[in-house]
Design a protein around this motif. Structure first.
Motif, PDB file in Angstrom:
ATOM      1  N   THR A  79      56.019  95.253  60.377  1.00 47.80           N
ATOM      2  CA  THR A  79      56.038  96.636  59.901  1.00 47.80           C
ATOM      3  C   THR A  79      57.414  97.025  59.389  1.00 47.80           C
ATOM      4  N   GLY A  80      58.355  96.107  59.466  1.00 45.57           N
ATOM      5  CA  GLY A  80      59.730  96.385  59.061  1.00 45.57           C
ATOM      6  C   GLY A  80      60.011  95.961  57.631  1.00 45.57           C
ATOM      7  N   PRO A  81      61.290  95.844  57.290  1.00 43.27           N
ATOM      8  CA  PRO A  81      61.675  95.510  55.913  1.00 43.27           C
ATOM      9  C   PRO A  81      61.269  94.088  55.542  1.00 43.27           C
ATOM     10  N   ARG A  82      61.060  93.882  54.250  1.00 47.44           N
ATOM     11  CA  ARG A  82      60.694  92.569  53.744  1.00 47.44           C
ATOM     12  C   ARG A  82      61.235  92.384  52.341  1.00 47.44           C
ATOM     13  N   MET A  83      61.325  91.127  51.938  1.00 44.84           N
ATOM     14  CA  MET A  83      61.694  90.783  50.573  1.00 44.84           C
ATOM     15  C   MET A  83      60.450  90.174  49.933  1.00 44.84           C
ATOM     16  N   ILE A  84      60.068  90.689  48.773  1.00 42.15           N
ATOM     17  CA  ILE A  84      58.888  90.194  48.073  1.00 42.15           C
ATOM     18  C   ILE A  84      59.348  89.476  46.812  1.00 42.15           C
ATOM     19  N   THR A  85      58.842  88.263  46.623  1.00 45.75           N
ATOM     20  CA  THR A  85      59.161  87.517  45.407  1.00 45.75           C
ATOM     21  C   THR A  85      57.875  87.270  44.629  1.00 45.75           C
ATOM     22  N   TYR A  86      57.999  87.288  43.321  1.00 49.49           N
ATOM     23  CA  TYR A  86      56.877  86.997  42.422  1.00 49.49           C
ATOM     24  C   TYR A  86      57.287  85.844  41.514  1.00 49.49           C
ATOM     25  N   VAL A  87      56.399  84.867  41.368  1.00 49.08           N
ATOM     26  CA  VAL A  87      56.638  83.719  40.500  1.00 49.08           C
ATOM     27  C   VAL A  87      55.385  83.539  39.644  1.00 49.08           C
ATOM     28  N   LEU A  88      55.581  83.319  38.359  1.00 45.77           N
ATOM     29  CA  LEU A  88      54.435  83.040  37.483  1.00 45.77           C
ATOM     30  C   LEU A  88      53.755  81.776  37.990  1.00 45.77           C
ATOM     31  N   ALA A  89      52.452  81.862  38.269  1.00 50.04           N
ATOM     32  CA  ALA A  89      51.784  80.842  39.066  1.00 50.04           C
ATOM     33  C   ALA A  89      51.099  79.719  38.293  1.00 50.04           C
ATOM     34  N   ASP A  90      50.942  79.844  36.986  1.00 50.00           N
ATOM     35  CA  ASP A  90      50.270  78.776  36.240  1.00 50.00           C
ATOM     36  C   ASP A  90      50.880  78.665  34.845  1.00 50.00           C
ATOM     37  N   GLU A  91      50.526  77.584  34.140  1.00 51.73           N
ATOM     38  CA  GLU A  91      51.107  77.317  32.821  1.00 51.73           C
ATOM     39  C   GLU A  91      50.835  78.445  31.832  1.00 51.73           C
ATOM     40  N   GLU A  92      49.624  78.950  31.827  1.00 57.05           N
ATOM     41  CA  GLU A  92      49.273  80.019  30.898  1.00 57.05           C
ATOM     42  C   GLU A  92      50.118  81.267  31.156  1.00 57.05           C
ATOM     43  N   SER A  93      50.283  81.609  32.410  1.00 54.10           N
ATOM     44  CA  SER A  93      51.094  82.781  32.747  1.00 54.10           C
ATOM     45  C   SER A  93      52.572  82.562  32.417  1.00 54.10           C
ATOM     46  N   ARG A  94      53.060  81.336  32.608  1.00 55.92           N
ATOM     47  CA  ARG A  94      54.466  81.054  32.300  1.00 55.92           C
ATOM     48  C   ARG A  94      54.744  81.144  30.806  1.00 55.92           C
ATOM     49  N   ALA A  95      53.748  80.874  29.968  1.00 57.78           N
ATOM     50  CA  ALA A  95      53.936  80.922  28.513  1.00 57.78           C
ATOM     51  C   ALA A  95      53.882  82.355  27.976  1.00 57.78           C
ATOM     52  N   ARG A  96      53.206  83.239  28.656  1.00 54.59           N
ATOM     53  CA  ARG A  96      52.970  84.581  28.119  1.00 54.59           C
ATOM     54  C   ARG A  96      54.190  85.503  28.056  1.00 54.59           C
ATOM     55  N   PRO A  97      55.122  85.488  28.982  1.00 50.01           N
ATOM     56  CA  PRO A  97      56.249  86.427  28.883  1.00 50.01           C
ATOM     57  C   PRO A  97      57.048  86.289  27.591  1.00 50.01           C
ATOM     58  N   GLU A  98      57.064  85.113  27.004  1.00 56.79           N
ATOM     59  CA  GLU A  98      57.761  84.948  25.726  1.00 56.79           C
ATOM     60  C   GLU A  98      57.168  85.874  24.675  1.00 56.79           C
ATOM     61  N   ARG A  99      55.864  86.139  24.784  1.00 64.44           N
ATOM     62  CA  ARG A  99      55.198  87.025  23.832  1.00 64.44           C
ATOM     63  C   ARG A  99      55.617  88.483  24.012  1.00 64.44           C
ATOM     64  N   LEU A 100      56.201  88.820  25.143  1.00 63.34           N
ATOM     65  CA  LEU A 100      56.640  90.204  25.361  1.00 63.34           C
ATOM     66  C   LEU A 100      57.707  90.613  24.354  1.00 63.34           C
ATOM     67  N   GLN A 101      58.476  89.647  23.870  1.00 63.77           N
ATOM     68  CA  GLN A 101      59.536  89.956  22.913  1.00 63.77           C
ATOM     69  C   GLN A 101      59.014  90.058  21.485  1.00 63.77           C
ATOM     70  N   GLU A 102      57.840  89.536  21.215  1.00 63.36           N
ATOM     71  CA  GLU A 102      57.319  89.545  19.846  1.00 63.36           C
ATOM     72  C   GLU A 102      57.170  90.931  19.256  1.00 63.36           C
ATOM     73  N   PRO A 103      56.536  91.898  19.939  1.00 61.49           N
ATOM     74  CA  PRO A 103      56.425  93.233  19.318  1.00 61.49           C
ATOM     75  C   PRO A 103      57.795  93.873  19.040  1.00 61.49           C
ATOM     76  N   ALA A 104      58.743  93.658  19.933  1.00 57.48           N
ATOM     77  CA  ALA A 104      60.075  94.232  19.746  1.00 57.48           C
ATOM     78  C   ALA A 104      60.792  93.584  18.563  1.00 57.48           C
ATOM     79  N   SER A 105      60.629  92.276  18.389  1.00 60.42           N
ATOM     80  CA  SER A 105      61.333  91.607  17.291  1.00 60.42           C
ATOM     81  C   SER A 105      60.714  91.975  15.934  1.00 60.42           C
ATOM     82  N   ARG A 106      59.442  92.303  15.896  1.00 55.71           N
ATOM     83  CA  ARG A 106      58.808  92.696  14.623  1.00 55.71           C
ATOM     84  C   ARG A 106      59.228  94.092  14.192  1.00 55.71           C
ATOM     85  N   THR A 107      59.550  94.965  15.166  1.00 56.02           N
ATOM     86  CA  THR A 107      59.924  96.332  14.813  1.00 56.02           C
ATOM     87  C   THR A 107      61.408  96.473  14.561  1.00 56.02           C
ATOM     88  N   GLY A 108      62.216  95.511  15.010  1.00 55.42           N
ATOM     89  CA  GLY A 108      63.671  95.619  14.889  1.00 55.42           C
ATOM     90  C   GLY A 108      64.129  95.035  13.648  1.00 55.42           C
TER      91      GLY A 108
END
Length: 101
Positions: A72-101
């Protein structure tokens, strides 16, 4: 906490996302470094979660809770992309920003 972190890290030894905080904790905390060097392991609670991002779709994350005291006390939570498909997707997060800039 060090023993829980060690147990959680076992499945992600090649992941830089786990090595960076380990290196930092060892460099800034003599107490953590001493605990880490004892090589103790305790289980941590792990699970998988799915989140949906409007730009890249679903991401599967491995979530690990490292309890720093009673559950019930303090904790540290970590998140790691769990599969190949998920690891590839964050790169796409920059695509909309690069098209508008």
């Amino acid at each position: 906490m060090a023993a829980g972190f060690r147990a959680s890290m076992a499945g992600y030894l090649a992941e830089p996302a786990w090595k960076v905080p380990l290196k930092r904790l060892r460099s800034v905390s003599p107490e953590f470094r001493a605990a880490w060097d004892r090589h103790e392991v305790v289980s941590a609670r792990s699970e998988r979660q799915q989140v949906r991002n409007a730009h890249v779709g679903p991401l599967t994350l491995g979530r690990t809770d490292l309890w720093l005291g009673p559950h019930t006390g303090p904790r540290m939570i970590t998140y790691v992309l769990a599969d190949e498909e998920s690891r590839a997707r964050p790169e796409r997060l920059q695509e909309p920003a690069s098209r508008t800039g």
